[in-house]
Design a protein around this motif. Structure first.
Motif, PDB file in Angstrom:
ATOM      1  N   GLU A  19     -19.085   5.497  -0.093  1.00 60.42           N
ATOM      2  CA  GLU A  19     -17.922   6.309  -0.408  1.00 60.42           C
ATOM      3  C   GLU A  19     -17.109   6.719   0.815  1.00 60.42           C
ATOM      4  OE1 GLU A  19     -16.255   7.257  -3.091  1.00 60.42           O
ATOM      5  OE2 GLU A  19     -17.512   5.915  -4.258  1.00 60.42           O
ATOM      6  N   GLY A  20     -17.718   6.714   2.002  1.00 58.26           N
ATOM      7  CA  GLY A  20     -16.951   7.060   3.201  1.00 58.26           C
ATOM      8  C   GLY A  20     -15.797   6.097   3.399  1.00 58.26           C
ATOM      9  N   PHE A  21     -16.105   4.796   3.403  1.00 59.43           N
ATOM     10  CA  PHE A  21     -15.079   3.759   3.550  1.00 59.43           C
ATOM     11  C   PHE A  21     -14.038   3.885   2.445  1.00 59.43           C
ATOM     12  CE2 PHE A  21     -13.151  -0.287   2.733  1.00 59.43           C
ATOM     13  CZ  PHE A  21     -13.042  -0.937   3.951  1.00 59.43           C
ATOM     14  N   ALA A  22     -14.493   3.960   1.184  1.00 63.50           N
ATOM     15  CA  ALA A  22     -13.578   3.977   0.046  1.00 63.50           C
ATOM     16  C   ALA A  22     -12.666   5.192   0.073  1.00 63.50           C
ATOM     17  CB  ALA A  22     -14.380   3.941  -1.255  1.00 63.50           C
ATOM     18  N   THR A  23     -13.221   6.348   0.449  1.00 66.06           N
ATOM     19  CA  THR A  23     -12.418   7.561   0.468  1.00 66.06           C
ATOM     20  C   THR A  23     -11.386   7.526   1.577  1.00 66.06           C
ATOM     21  OG1 THR A  23     -14.290   8.806  -0.444  1.00 66.06           O
ATOM     22  CG2 THR A  23     -12.490  10.079   0.501  1.00 66.06           C
ATOM     23  N   VAL A  24     -11.771   7.027   2.752  1.00 65.21           N
ATOM     24  CA  VAL A  24     -10.818   6.955   3.864  1.00 65.21           C
ATOM     25  C   VAL A  24      -9.674   6.004   3.536  1.00 65.21           C
ATOM     26  CG1 VAL A  24     -10.487   6.173   6.247  1.00 65.21           C
ATOM     27  CG2 VAL A  24     -12.410   7.661   5.672  1.00 65.21           C
ATOM     28  N   GLU A  25      -9.972   4.819   3.001  1.00 68.64           N
ATOM     29  CA  GLU A  25      -8.884   3.876   2.727  1.00 68.64           C
ATOM     30  C   GLU A  25      -7.940   4.429   1.671  1.00 68.64           C
ATOM     31  OE1 GLU A  25      -9.886   0.030   1.237  1.00 68.64           O
ATOM     32  OE2 GLU A  25     -10.873   0.791  -0.563  1.00 68.64           O
ATOM     33  N   TYR A  26      -8.487   5.155   0.692  1.00 71.93           N
ATOM     34  CA  TYR A  26      -7.642   5.759  -0.332  1.00 71.93           C
ATOM     35  C   TYR A  26      -6.807   6.904   0.242  1.00 71.93           C
ATOM     36  CZ  TYR A  26      -6.119   8.649  -4.172  1.00 71.93           C
ATOM     37  OH  TYR A  26      -5.335   9.414  -5.007  1.00 71.93           O
ATOM     38  N   LEU A  27      -7.445   7.829   0.973  1.00 74.53           N
ATOM     39  CA  LEU A  27      -6.712   8.953   1.559  1.00 74.53           C
ATOM     40  C   LEU A  27      -5.631   8.471   2.518  1.00 74.53           C
ATOM     41  CD1 LEU A  27      -9.588  11.514   2.321  1.00 74.53           C
ATOM     42  CD2 LEU A  27      -7.959  11.555   0.419  1.00 74.53           C
ATOM     43  N   ARG A  54      -5.626   1.602   1.926  1.00 81.68           N
ATOM     44  CA  ARG A  54      -5.766   0.772   0.724  1.00 81.68           C
ATOM     45  C   ARG A  54      -4.501  -0.057   0.478  1.00 81.68           C
ATOM     46  NH1 ARG A  54      -9.120  -0.061  -3.332  1.00 81.68           N
ATOM     47  NH2 ARG A  54      -8.355  -0.445  -5.436  1.00 81.68           N
ATOM     48  N   TYR A  55      -3.362   0.538   0.761  1.00 81.46           N
ATOM     49  CA  TYR A  55      -2.094  -0.195   0.744  1.00 81.46           C
ATOM     50  C   TYR A  55      -1.286   0.239   1.959  1.00 81.46           C
ATOM     51  CZ  TYR A  55      -3.446  -0.724  -4.121  1.00 81.46           C
ATOM     52  OH  TYR A  55      -4.157  -0.992  -5.257  1.00 81.46           O
ATOM     53  N   ARG A  56      -0.585  -0.715   2.561  1.00 79.93           N
ATOM     54  CA  ARG A  56       0.381  -0.388   3.599  1.00 79.93           C
ATOM     55  C   ARG A  56       1.769  -0.493   2.990  1.00 79.93           C
ATOM     56  NH1 ARG A  56      -1.117  -2.688   9.416  1.00 79.93           N
ATOM     57  NH2 ARG A  56       0.352  -1.008   9.884  1.00 79.93           N
ATOM     58  N   SER A  57       2.737   0.072   3.677  1.00 84.68           N
ATOM     59  CA  SER A  57       4.048   0.307   3.068  1.00 84.68           C
ATOM     60  C   SER A  57       4.674  -0.938   2.446  1.00 84.68           C
ATOM     61  CB  SER A  57       5.007   0.876   4.120  1.00 84.68           C
ATOM     62  OG  SER A  57       4.501   2.076   4.664  1.00 84.68           O
ATOM     63  N   ARG A  58       4.638  -2.060   3.146  1.00 81.36           N
ATOM     64  CA  ARG A  58       5.389  -3.231   2.694  1.00 81.36           C
ATOM     65  C   ARG A  58       4.795  -3.872   1.438  1.00 81.36           C
ATOM     66  NH1 ARG A  58       5.030  -3.520   8.285  1.00 81.36           N
ATOM     67  NH2 ARG A  58       7.018  -3.477   9.441  1.00 81.36           N
ATOM     68  N   TYR A  59       3.539  -3.562   1.136  1.00 79.03           N
ATOM     69  CA  TYR A  59       2.969  -4.066  -0.124  1.00 79.03           C
ATOM     70  C   TYR A  59       2.399  -2.929  -0.975  1.00 79.03           C
ATOM     71  CZ  TYR A  59      -1.299  -4.254   2.849  1.00 79.03           C
ATOM     72  OH  TYR A  59      -2.345  -3.965   3.717  1.00 79.03           O
ATOM     73  N   PHE A  60       2.973  -1.750  -0.802  1.00 78.39           N
ATOM     74  CA  PHE A  60       2.554  -0.580  -1.584  1.00 78.39           C
ATOM     75  C   PHE A  60       3.393  -0.546  -2.858  1.00 78.39           C
ATOM     76  CE2 PHE A  60       0.711   3.879  -0.475  1.00 78.39           C
ATOM     77  CZ  PHE A  60       0.108   3.951  -1.728  1.00 78.39           C
ATOM     78  N   ASN A  61       3.053  -1.436  -3.780  1.00 76.59           N
ATOM     79  CA  ASN A  61       3.832  -1.601  -4.999  1.00 76.59           C
ATOM     80  C   ASN A  61       3.877  -0.320  -5.828  1.00 76.59           C
ATOM     81  OD1 ASN A  61       5.163  -3.955  -6.544  1.00 76.59           O
ATOM     82  ND2 ASN A  61       3.981  -2.909  -8.131  1.00 76.59           N
ATOM     83  N   HIS A  62       2.779   0.429  -5.834  1.00 74.21           N
ATOM     84  CA  HIS A  62       2.730   1.668  -6.615  1.00 74.21           C
ATOM     85  C   HIS A  62       3.921   2.578  -6.291  1.00 74.21           C
ATOM     86  CE1 HIS A  62      -1.513   0.568  -7.117  1.00 74.21           C
ATOM     87  NE2 HIS A  62      -1.610   1.485  -8.053  1.00 74.21           N
ATOM     88  N   ILE A  63       4.237   2.713  -5.004  1.00 74.06           N
ATOM     89  CA  ILE A  63       5.214   3.728  -4.614  1.00 74.06           C
ATOM     90  C   ILE A  63       6.618   3.186  -4.379  1.00 74.06           C
ATOM     91  CG2 ILE A  63       3.378   5.156  -3.647  1.00 74.06           C
ATOM     92  CD1 ILE A  63       4.494   4.457  -0.831  1.00 74.06           C
ATOM     93  N   PHE A  64       6.764   1.882  -4.162  1.00 72.09           N
ATOM     94  CA  PHE A  64       8.097   1.343  -3.938  1.00 72.09           C
ATOM     95  C   PHE A  64       8.604   0.484  -5.097  1.00 72.09           C
ATOM     96  CE2 PHE A  64       6.944   2.321   0.507  1.00 72.09           C
ATOM     97  CZ  PHE A  64       8.024   3.149   0.802  1.00 72.09           C
ATOM     98  N   ALA A  65       7.750   0.231  -6.087  1.00 67.36           N
ATOM     99  CA  ALA A  65       8.212  -0.529  -7.251  1.00 67.36           C
ATOM    100  C   ALA A  65       7.499  -0.124  -8.537  1.00 67.36           C
ATOM    101  CB  ALA A  65       8.022  -2.033  -7.023  1.00 67.36           C
ATOM    102  N   GLY A  66       6.537   0.781  -8.452  1.00 70.78           N
ATOM    103  CA  GLY A  66       5.706   1.047  -9.621  1.00 70.78           C
ATOM    104  C   GLY A  66       5.720   2.448 -10.180  1.00 70.78           C
ATOM    105  N   GLY A  67       6.634   3.310  -9.740  1.00 73.94           N
ATOM    106  CA  GLY A  67       6.750   4.626 -10.345  1.00 73.94           C
ATOM    107  C   GLY A  67       5.814   5.694  -9.829  1.00 73.94           C
ATOM    108  N   TYR A  68       5.044   5.400  -8.763  1.00 72.13           N
ATOM    109  CA  TYR A  68       4.102   6.380  -8.226  1.00 72.13           C
ATOM    110  C   TYR A  68       4.578   6.995  -6.911  1.00 72.13           C
ATOM    111  CZ  TYR A  68       0.114   5.896 -11.432  1.00 72.13           C
ATOM    112  OH  TYR A  68      -0.709   5.949 -12.521  1.00 72.13           O
ATOM    113  N   SER A  69       5.856   6.931  -6.605  1.00 66.14           N
ATOM    114  CA  SER A  69       6.321   7.495  -5.338  1.00 66.14           C
ATOM    115  C   SER A  69       5.989   8.982  -5.284  1.00 66.14           C
ATOM    116  CB  SER A  69       7.832   7.290  -5.187  1.00 66.14           C
ATOM    117  OG  SER A  69       8.548   7.944  -6.220  1.00 66.14           O
ATOM    118  N   ALA A  70       5.417   9.399  -4.144  1.00 64.96           N
ATOM    119  CA  ALA A  70       4.932  10.769  -3.931  1.00 64.96           C
ATOM    120  C   ALA A  70       3.856  11.144  -4.945  1.00 64.96           C
ATOM    121  CB  ALA A  70       6.079  11.784  -3.984  1.00 64.96           C
ATOM    122  N   GLY A  71       3.244  10.137  -5.571  1.00 58.27           N
ATOM    123  CA  GLY A  71       2.262  10.430  -6.604  1.00 58.27           C
ATOM    124  C   GLY A  71       0.969   9.675  -6.485  1.00 58.27           C
TER     125      GLY A  71
END
Length: 684
Positions: free
Chosen positions: A540-548, A592-609
């Motif tokens: 969980e250390g790895f998983a939590t850091v990449e998510y945070l 877990r995602y870097r900006s250029r392929y962070f689909n959640h926040i730049f194309a998927g409705g999760y910006s700031a979420g």
């Protein structure tokens, strides 16, 4: 091109529960259908806004809820198809339609005469459900204000231009990512480069190469996150490095570079927030979430970061010790972590897959759990066809009696499918419109040769349960107004039911019904299950850091003021600063995602979420303890959760709903225990 009378998208389907007649619809039908549906919707809005009658809840708010049904049908069809089978034709249509849709809805929400009618309504008396109606009136007013209804004429015009441009950018971002992800699939010519993989996995990559029209003997498609799951299995360090490098480099250069899109989107969102009276986009977005403030979301991340980093550093030391003289990079960490788990916990993740055959997982696991908890039956409808080969249509009924809805499942990857997994719908439940839901579950599982069993990783099993949790939220919805149907809830609450449902994957009574060895038929051993649970906590250390780290990047972009956003020119430097500020710049762990392929926040409705998964996991970890304390997977527990959460959709106060379900306010301690972070002072 079809005319309105013959266009299958402009009339109600004659199929069961109005499932779209996929075989009858062509791409040539889509643009004319959108144009006709938007025009008819505006005529409906005009009738509401210019009515000579005094505004009432029925003739204004309920009328708005009834309006636009043709447009709902067309949009639901197209955006489901465009996400799961994004051909060049469909990407062109999406680029054409997206800004027009943004302008269409602005034209409605910024209409002064309509806004005046909405503001003048003082009573919901006579509505079928007055409590839900009162919530709808409040929400409609809030939505119009947040959309700019109170702005001056010039500001409204600027807002419309921003919304249209952001829609264009989101479409372009997603298309660039899809194309570059497909282009960066790792070509393999020598089978020795695939050492460590099963024969079935290798065969699936040969099949994928054929499907993609590649000359390569094998083609490894990329996962959505930075760290591909396959890294845990590949013995060849060079192959691991190639796969990791391809993943991290997505949409970062060439024709599909998303750099300029990221920078422009951040600036436009900051400008829009200022126009609407908010300091930042994060403040604007989170004001309507259950977190209420951007500072509350940041605090959750900041409070968890130190313990997560400490755990990850301890994990890295253990895998490095195991690797000996071999260096352990970000590409190698999952490989050695798998071996660490095999050594310390006797868990071989490749062997574990033999207990998770796809059909058994879905029918005897996911569907069985839903039957046990909610009394529903899920039966395949051989007479109904999905939208692509490999999709299946299922009828969902209450105890084999009354039909609740339909679910379409689409589990296998294809080169034209957006990465990841998700739930969406073709039709939402509503008593006002007399509609039952038609929902969709999508994953990206590698397809094997015909006759060969499809074996899932534990993560894929968990994902199947997760997405069906979203499906249950849609299927078991029992609301009057479509605005509140199913998953139409805040982002940081929508993940609560889906994450609760994940827990049933390893619950003993559920597991005993589906986890059997594909070769021997033997049930999974209880000791192995306990070892798996321990091993999951250990990573969980790895998983939590990449998510945070991904949360930190998201909130950093969207916590910029207009002036600050204008000053950012270097995406990589901005990310590095955002991670360093929270101490999340951990060696060998990519976000877990870097900006250029962070689909959640730049194309998927999760910006700031993107923080919402963690916010909901606080509810999930604490909420699942309620199930454990009250008999586990029982019909009584399911009925309670269904009554207080699943059936209510967005027609509830979400804090009160959780309190009604749990019997008290949420407690973060179960989450800390689950993630190995107990002892921190984090609060949410």
């Amino acid at each position: 091109m079809s005319n309105d009378a013959s266009n299958p998208l402009l009339k109600s389907s004659e199929l069961f529960l109005e499932l779209p007649p996929f075989a009858d619809i062509t791409d040539a039908d889509v643009v004319p259908a959108f144009e006709a549906a938007m025009a008819s919707h505006l005529r409906e809005i005009d009738q509401i806004a210019t009515s000579s009658e005094a505004a009432t809840f029925a003739n204004t708010i309920e009328a708005l809820e009834r309006s636009g049904q043709d447009l709902d049908r067309v949009a639901a069809y197209f955006f489901n198809i465009a996400g799961t089978d994004a051909t060049d034709s469909r990407m062109e249509i999406e680029a054409q339609i997206a800004p027009k849709l943004a302008a269409h809805f602005d034209q409605i929400r910024l209409r002064s005469d309509l806004w005046e009618r909405i503001k003048s309504i003082t009573s919901v008396s006579g509505a079928a459900d007055e409590e839900e109606a009162a919530r709808l009136l409040d929400k409609t007013r809030e939505d119009f204000r947040r959309a700019g209804a109170d702005l001056a004429v010039g500001d409204k015009a600027e807002l419309s231009r921003i919304n249209a441009r952001l829609s264009e950018l989101a479409t372009a971002f997603g298309e660039n990512l899809l194309k570059d992800t497909a282009a960066r699939a790792v070509a393999i010519s020598d089978r020795s480069e695939l050492a460590g993989l099963s024969d079935d996995a290798i065969a699936s990559f040969a099949a994928y190469a054929k499907k993609a029209g590649s000359d390569a003997n094998w083609l490894i498609p990329l996962d959505l996150p930075s760290t591909p799951a396959l890294l845990a299995d590949l013995d060849n360090a060079d192959t691991r490095a190639k796969l990791y490098e391809a993943s991290l480099g997505r949409a970062s250069n060439g024709a599909n570079d998303n750099t300029d899109i990221v920078l422009e989107a951040a600036r436009l969102r900051a400008r829009r927030a200022k126009l609407l009276g908010f300091e930042t986009h994060a403040d604007y977005v989170i004001a309507k979430e259950t977190a209420k403030t951007a500072s509350a979301a940041r605090k959750l991340i900041a409070d968890l970061a130190p313990a997560a980093v400490a755990n990850a550093e301890g994990e890295y030391k253990r895998v490095s010790d195991l690797a000996g003289d071999e260096p352990v990079t970000g590409a190698d960490w999952p490989y050695w972590e798998r071996r660490r788990k095999a050594e310390e916990f006797a868990v071989d993740t490749e062997e574990l897959k033999n207990y998770f055959e796809l059909n058994r997982v879905i029918e005897d696991g996911v569907f069985f759990a839903a039957h046990k908890l909610y009394g529903i039956e899920v039966k395949k409808r051989e007479d109904l066809e999905g939208y692509a080969p490999g999709t299946t249509v299922w009828e969902v009924s209450q105890g084999g009696g009354e039909t609740i809805g339909l679910i379409v499942t689409d589990y296998f990857s294809r080169p034209t499918k957006r990465g990841g997994a998700w739930m969406s719908s073709f039709r939402d439940q509503s008593k006002l419109l007399d509609r039952k839901p038609v929902v969709v579950n999508v994953m990206n599982i590698a397809e094997t040769e015909p006759g060969t069993p499809v074996l899932l990783t534990l993560d894929e099993v968990t994902t199947a349960f997760h997405e069906f949790g979203h499906a249950l939220h849609g299927l078991l919805s029992d609301v009057t107004y479509p605005t509140f149907s199913g998953t139409n809830v805040p982002r940081d609450f929508v993940e609560f039911p889906s994450q609760i449902n994940e827990n049933w994957a390893l619950e003993p009574s559920i597991l005993a019904n589906y986890a059997f060895h594909v070769g021997t038929g033997a049930p999974i051993d209880a000791d192995l299950v306990e070892a798996v649970k321990l091993a999951r906590t250990a990573g969980e250390g790895f998983a939590t850091v990449e998510y945070l780290a991904a949360c930190a990047i998201d909130l950093a972009w969207h916590s910029l003021t207009e002036e600050e956003a204008a000053a950012v020119t270097d995406v990589d430097a901005f990310e590095a600063d955002a991670l360093a500020e929270l101490g999340l710049d951990v060696a060998n762990i990519a976000p877990r995602y870097r900006s250029r392929y962070f689909n959640h926040i730049f194309a998927g409705g999760y910006s700031a979420g993107y923080y919402s998964y963690l916010w909901a996991e606080v509810l999930d970890a604490d909420g699942f303890d309620w199930f454990i304390e009250n008999g586990g997977a029982s019909a009584a527990g399911g009925a309670h959760f269904r009554e207080e959460v699943l059936s209510r959709g967005g027609a509830i106060d979400f804090t009160e709903a959780y309190r009604a379900f749990r019997g008290r306010d949420k407690d973060i301690e179960p989450l800390l225990v689950r993630r190995g972070l107990a002892g921190t002072n984090a609060e949410s």
